[in-house]
Scaffold this motif. Structure first.
Motif, PDB file in Angstrom:
ATOM      1  N   ALA A  75       1.970  -8.886 -13.495  1.00  0.00           N
ATOM      2  CA  ALA A  75       2.177  -9.306 -12.109  1.00  0.00           C
ATOM      3  C   ALA A  75       3.099  -8.341 -11.371  1.00  0.00           C
ATOM      4  O   ALA A  75       2.846  -7.960 -10.218  1.00  0.00           O
ATOM      5  CB  ALA A  75       2.750 -10.722 -12.064  1.00  0.00           C
ATOM      6  N   ILE A  76       4.175  -7.917 -12.038  1.00  0.00           N
ATOM      7  CA  ILE A  76       5.125  -6.982 -11.433  1.00  0.00           C
ATOM      8  C   ILE A  76       4.528  -5.581 -11.364  1.00  0.00           C
ATOM      9  O   ILE A  76       4.587  -4.903 -10.314  1.00  0.00           O
ATOM     10  CB  ILE A  76       6.451  -6.951 -12.234  1.00  0.00           C
ATOM     11  N   VAL A  77       3.929  -5.125 -12.434  1.00  0.00           N
ATOM     12  CA  VAL A  77       3.424  -3.745 -12.491  1.00  0.00           C
ATOM     13  C   VAL A  77       2.260  -3.553 -11.532  1.00  0.00           C
ATOM     14  O   VAL A  77       2.129  -2.488 -10.907  1.00  0.00           O
ATOM     15  CB  VAL A  77       3.036  -3.364 -13.937  1.00  0.00           C
ATOM     16  N   ASP A  78       1.411  -4.559 -11.361  1.00  0.00           N
ATOM     17  CA  ASP A  78       0.304  -4.430 -10.406  1.00  0.00           C
ATOM     18  C   ASP A  78       0.815  -4.191  -8.991  1.00  0.00           C
ATOM     19  O   ASP A  78       0.216  -3.429  -8.219  1.00  0.00           O
ATOM     20  CB  ASP A  78      -0.571  -5.688 -10.439  1.00  0.00           C
ATOM     21  N   GLU A  79       1.917  -4.832  -8.636  1.00  0.00           N
ATOM     22  CA  GLU A  79       2.499  -4.608  -7.303  1.00  0.00           C
ATOM     23  C   GLU A  79       3.129  -3.218  -7.207  1.00  0.00           C
ATOM     24  O   GLU A  79       3.046  -2.564  -6.163  1.00  0.00           O
ATOM     25  CB  GLU A  79       3.539  -5.688  -7.003  1.00  0.00           C
ATOM     26  N   ILE A  80       3.748  -2.762  -8.283  1.00  0.00           N
ATOM     27  CA  ILE A  80       4.349  -1.426  -8.284  1.00  0.00           C
ATOM     28  C   ILE A  80       3.268  -0.352  -8.156  1.00  0.00           C
ATOM     29  O   ILE A  80       3.465   0.672  -7.493  1.00  0.00           O
ATOM     30  CB  ILE A  80       5.195  -1.210  -9.553  1.00  0.00           C
ATOM     31  N   LYS A  81       2.117  -0.569  -8.765  1.00  0.00           N
ATOM     32  CA  LYS A  81       1.003   0.377  -8.612  1.00  0.00           C
ATOM     33  C   LYS A  81       0.609   0.520  -7.149  1.00  0.00           C
ATOM     34  O   LYS A  81       0.292   1.611  -6.683  1.00  0.00           O
ATOM     35  CB  LYS A  81      -0.211  -0.090  -9.428  1.00  0.00           C
ATOM     36  N   GLN A  82       0.635  -0.586  -6.433  1.00  0.00           N
ATOM     37  CA  GLN A  82       0.256  -0.564  -5.021  1.00  0.00           C
ATOM     38  C   GLN A  82       1.370  -0.025  -4.139  1.00  0.00           C
ATOM     39  O   GLN A  82       1.121   0.713  -3.185  1.00  0.00           O
ATOM     40  CB  GLN A  82      -0.134  -1.970  -4.572  1.00  0.00           C
ATOM     41  N   GLU A  88      18.475 -14.180  -4.883  1.00  0.00           N
ATOM     42  CA  GLU A  88      18.814 -13.699  -3.543  1.00  0.00           C
ATOM     43  C   GLU A  88      18.952 -12.173  -3.532  1.00  0.00           C
ATOM     44  O   GLU A  88      18.542 -11.511  -2.573  1.00  0.00           O
ATOM     45  CB  GLU A  88      20.105 -14.365  -3.055  1.00  0.00           C
ATOM     46  N   GLN A  89      19.525 -11.617  -4.595  1.00  0.00           N
ATOM     47  CA  GLN A  89      19.646 -10.174  -4.675  1.00  0.00           C
ATOM     48  C   GLN A  89      18.266  -9.523  -4.783  1.00  0.00           C
ATOM     49  O   GLN A  89      18.017  -8.457  -4.184  1.00  0.00           O
ATOM     50  CB  GLN A  89      20.499  -9.784  -5.876  1.00  0.00           C
ATOM     51  N   ALA A  90      17.373 -10.138  -5.528  1.00  0.00           N
ATOM     52  CA  ALA A  90      16.001  -9.627  -5.631  1.00  0.00           C
ATOM     53  C   ALA A  90      15.342  -9.589  -4.258  1.00  0.00           C
ATOM     54  O   ALA A  90      14.718  -8.584  -3.886  1.00  0.00           O
ATOM     55  CB  ALA A  90      15.194 -10.493  -6.599  1.00  0.00           C
ATOM     56  N   LYS A  91      15.466 -10.662  -3.496  1.00  0.00           N
ATOM     57  CA  LYS A  91      14.868 -10.685  -2.152  1.00  0.00           C
ATOM     58  C   LYS A  91      15.481  -9.614  -1.264  1.00  0.00           C
ATOM     59  O   LYS A  91      14.777  -8.960  -0.481  1.00  0.00           O
ATOM     60  CB  LYS A  91      15.059 -12.074  -1.513  1.00  0.00           C
ATOM     61  N   SER A  92      16.797  -9.415  -1.401  1.00  0.00           N
ATOM     62  CA  SER A  92      17.475  -8.396  -0.594  1.00  0.00           C
ATOM     63  C   SER A  92      16.958  -6.998  -0.916  1.00  0.00           C
ATOM     64  O   SER A  92      16.672  -6.202  -0.018  1.00  0.00           O
ATOM     65  CB  SER A  92      18.987  -8.470  -0.837  1.00  0.00           C
ATOM     66  N   PHE A  93      16.813  -6.695  -2.202  1.00  0.00           N
ATOM     67  CA  PHE A  93      16.296  -5.385  -2.597  1.00  0.00           C
ATOM     68  C   PHE A  93      14.845  -5.213  -2.161  1.00  0.00           C
ATOM     69  O   PHE A  93      14.452  -4.163  -1.629  1.00  0.00           O
ATOM     70  CB  PHE A  93      16.394  -5.205  -4.116  1.00  0.00           C
ATOM     71  N   LEU A  94      14.025  -6.227  -2.397  1.00  0.00           N
ATOM     72  CA  LEU A  94      12.597  -6.124  -2.084  1.00  0.00           C
ATOM     73  C   LEU A  94      12.358  -5.957  -0.585  1.00  0.00           C
ATOM     74  O   LEU A  94      11.390  -5.315  -0.172  1.00  0.00           O
ATOM     75  CB  LEU A  94      11.863  -7.370  -2.597  1.00  0.00           C
ATOM     76  N   SER A  95      13.237  -6.505   0.224  1.00  0.00           N
ATOM     77  CA  SER A  95      13.080  -6.385   1.675  1.00  0.00           C
ATOM     78  C   SER A  95      13.263  -4.948   2.155  1.00  0.00           C
ATOM     79  O   SER A  95      12.895  -4.608   3.286  1.00  0.00           O
ATOM     80  CB  SER A  95      14.067  -7.310   2.398  1.00  0.00           C
ATOM     81  N   LEU A  96      13.815  -4.088   1.283  1.00  0.00           N
ATOM     82  CA  LEU A  96      13.977  -2.679   1.627  1.00  0.00           C
ATOM     83  C   LEU A  96      12.645  -1.933   1.584  1.00  0.00           C
ATOM     84  O   LEU A  96      12.543  -0.820   2.105  1.00  0.00           O
ATOM     85  CB  LEU A  96      14.975  -2.015   0.672  1.00  0.00           C
ATOM     86  N   GLU A  97      11.637  -2.531   0.963  1.00  0.00           N
ATOM     87  CA  GLU A  97      10.287  -1.966   0.981  1.00  0.00           C
ATOM     88  C   GLU A  97       9.587  -2.477   2.237  1.00  0.00           C
ATOM     89  O   GLU A  97       9.164  -3.624   2.321  1.00  0.00           O
ATOM     90  CB  GLU A  97       9.517  -2.373  -0.277  1.00  0.00           C
ATOM     91  N   THR A 123       5.212  -8.003   3.101  1.00  0.00           N
ATOM     92  CA  THR A 123       5.329  -9.174   3.958  1.00  0.00           C
ATOM     93  C   THR A 123       6.381 -10.114   3.381  1.00  0.00           C
ATOM     94  O   THR A 123       6.769 -10.003   2.219  1.00  0.00           O
ATOM     95  CB  THR A 123       3.991  -9.917   4.041  1.00  0.00           C
ATOM     96  N   GLU A 124       6.815 -11.064   4.200  1.00  0.00           N
ATOM     97  CA  GLU A 124       7.773 -12.067   3.717  1.00  0.00           C
ATOM     98  C   GLU A 124       7.186 -12.855   2.553  1.00  0.00           C
ATOM     99  O   GLU A 124       7.889 -13.177   1.587  1.00  0.00           O
ATOM    100  CB  GLU A 124       8.155 -13.015   4.856  1.00  0.00           C
ATOM    101  N   GLU A 125       5.881 -13.144   2.644  1.00  0.00           N
ATOM    102  CA  GLU A 125       5.225 -13.888   1.576  1.00  0.00           C
ATOM    103  C   GLU A 125       5.247 -13.101   0.268  1.00  0.00           C
ATOM    104  O   GLU A 125       5.479 -13.665  -0.811  1.00  0.00           O
ATOM    105  CB  GLU A 125       3.778 -14.218   1.964  1.00  0.00           C
ATOM    106  N   LYS A 126       5.008 -11.795   0.360  1.00  0.00           N
ATOM    107  CA  LYS A 126       5.000 -10.961  -0.836  1.00  0.00           C
ATOM    108  C   LYS A 126       6.410 -10.846  -1.424  1.00  0.00           C
ATOM    109  O   LYS A 126       6.582 -10.845  -2.651  1.00  0.00           O
ATOM    110  CB  LYS A 126       4.453  -9.570  -0.514  1.00  0.00           C
ATOM    111  N   ILE A 127       7.413 -10.754  -0.570  1.00  0.00           N
ATOM    112  CA  ILE A 127       8.795 -10.699  -1.041  1.00  0.00           C
ATOM    113  C   ILE A 127       9.146 -11.981  -1.801  1.00  0.00           C
ATOM    114  O   ILE A 127       9.731 -11.941  -2.889  1.00  0.00           O
ATOM    115  CB  ILE A 127       9.764 -10.473   0.138  1.00  0.00           C
ATOM    116  N   GLU A 128       8.763 -13.129  -1.231  1.00  0.00           N
ATOM    117  CA  GLU A 128       9.025 -14.411  -1.898  1.00  0.00           C
ATOM    118  C   GLU A 128       8.285 -14.481  -3.232  1.00  0.00           C
ATOM    119  O   GLU A 128       8.836 -14.957  -4.239  1.00  0.00           O
ATOM    120  CB  GLU A 128       8.582 -15.568  -0.994  1.00  0.00           C
ATOM    121  N   TYR A 129       7.045 -14.011  -3.249  1.00  0.00           N
ATOM    122  CA  TYR A 129       6.238 -14.029  -4.475  1.00  0.00           C
ATOM    123  C   TYR A 129       6.887 -13.194  -5.575  1.00  0.00           C
ATOM    124  O   TYR A 129       7.064 -13.658  -6.712  1.00  0.00           O
ATOM    125  CB  TYR A 129       4.842 -13.503  -4.159  1.00  0.00           C
TER     126      TYR A 129
END
Length: 235
Positions: free
Chosen positions: A19-26, A54-63, A67-73
């Motif tokens: 799940a994580i690696v598939d998103e990193i590929k994209q 919360e830290q994960a969401k903060s880091f992911l928002s730097l990409e 989308t917000e949905e993808k960050i939450e996922y």
């Protein structure tokens, strides 16, 4: 004479890993933020799970492409990894590093390769290269007369090669891994072609550990690669 590779494993198909690696590929740059999270939070005590989320969401928002949905996922998937029992958490964290390195490798720029083997036993006819049943996580191969690339994945390189410890004080399993790589390096260099050897890690800064490995322990032909270097120019 011809090298053969005998592997009994494939790259991880564990759900949380894929799940994580598939998103990193994209979105390759995601790996930098996820690696930073794994580097800061190396363990998973229950009392800081909300902080990690919360830290994960903060880091992911730097990409910016997410989308917000993808960050939450993704933050939810990362939180699920931290909710695993400690051994499973460490294994999953390591498998993500291995899978990303497998997908984006080889590390050596311009290195020819046709196949990446996962933990192979390498044989030259009936002789085991490295003179040991110890294996390296990833081995990239093109042909017998182009360099092989060995990549051993370690989430925290300091756990394997500390900044100041003498070689004799390292864990036996880590000593044995390096002795295996030494034997494989010498054998291949003499009979085929000098291989490239790396430890891949989440650490962004590894200068002191690398100095200890190369200059104090004497493994000057082994190098480290951090998340930026693993992505190999793909961001």
């Amino acid at each position: 004479m011809s090298l053969t590779f005998h592997e009994s494993k494939n790259i991880s198909n564990q759900h949380l890993v894929t799940a994580i690696v598939d998103e990193i590929k994209q979105y390759p740059k995601l790996f930098l933020w996820i690696a930073r999270l794994f580097s800061i939070y190396k363990k998973n005590p229950n009392n800081i799970l909300s902080e990690i989320y919360e830290q994960a969401k903060s880091f992911l928002s730097l990409e910016k492409n997410l989308t917000e949905e993808k960050i939450e996922y993704l933050a939810g998937k990362l939180k699920s990894i931290y909710e695993l029992v400690p051994d499973k958490f460490s294994d999953t964290r390591s498998k993500i590093l291995e899978s990303v390195t497998y997908y984006f490798g080889p590390v050596t720029k311009g290195l020819k390769h046709e196949k990446c083997f996962v933990e192979p036993v390498i044989k030259d006819n009936n002789l085991i290269v490295g003179n040991s049943e110890i294996k390296c996580d990833l081995v990239y191969y093109y042909n017998d007369f182009n360099p092989l690339e060995f990549v051993e994945c370690k989430a925290d390189i300091g756990n394997v090669i500390p900044k100041t410890y003498a070689f004799e004080k390292a864990k036996k399993s880590h000593q044995d891994k390096l002795k295996y790589l030494e034997c494989a390096y010498q054998y291949l260099t003499k009979r085929y072609c000098e291989p490239k050897i790396y430890f891949a890690c989440y650490n962004m800064n590894y200068a002191e550990e690398l100095n200890n490995l190369q200059n104090n322990w004497g493994f000057n032909y082994i190098n480290f690669v951090n998340p930026v270097e693993i992505l190999n120019g793909k961001i």
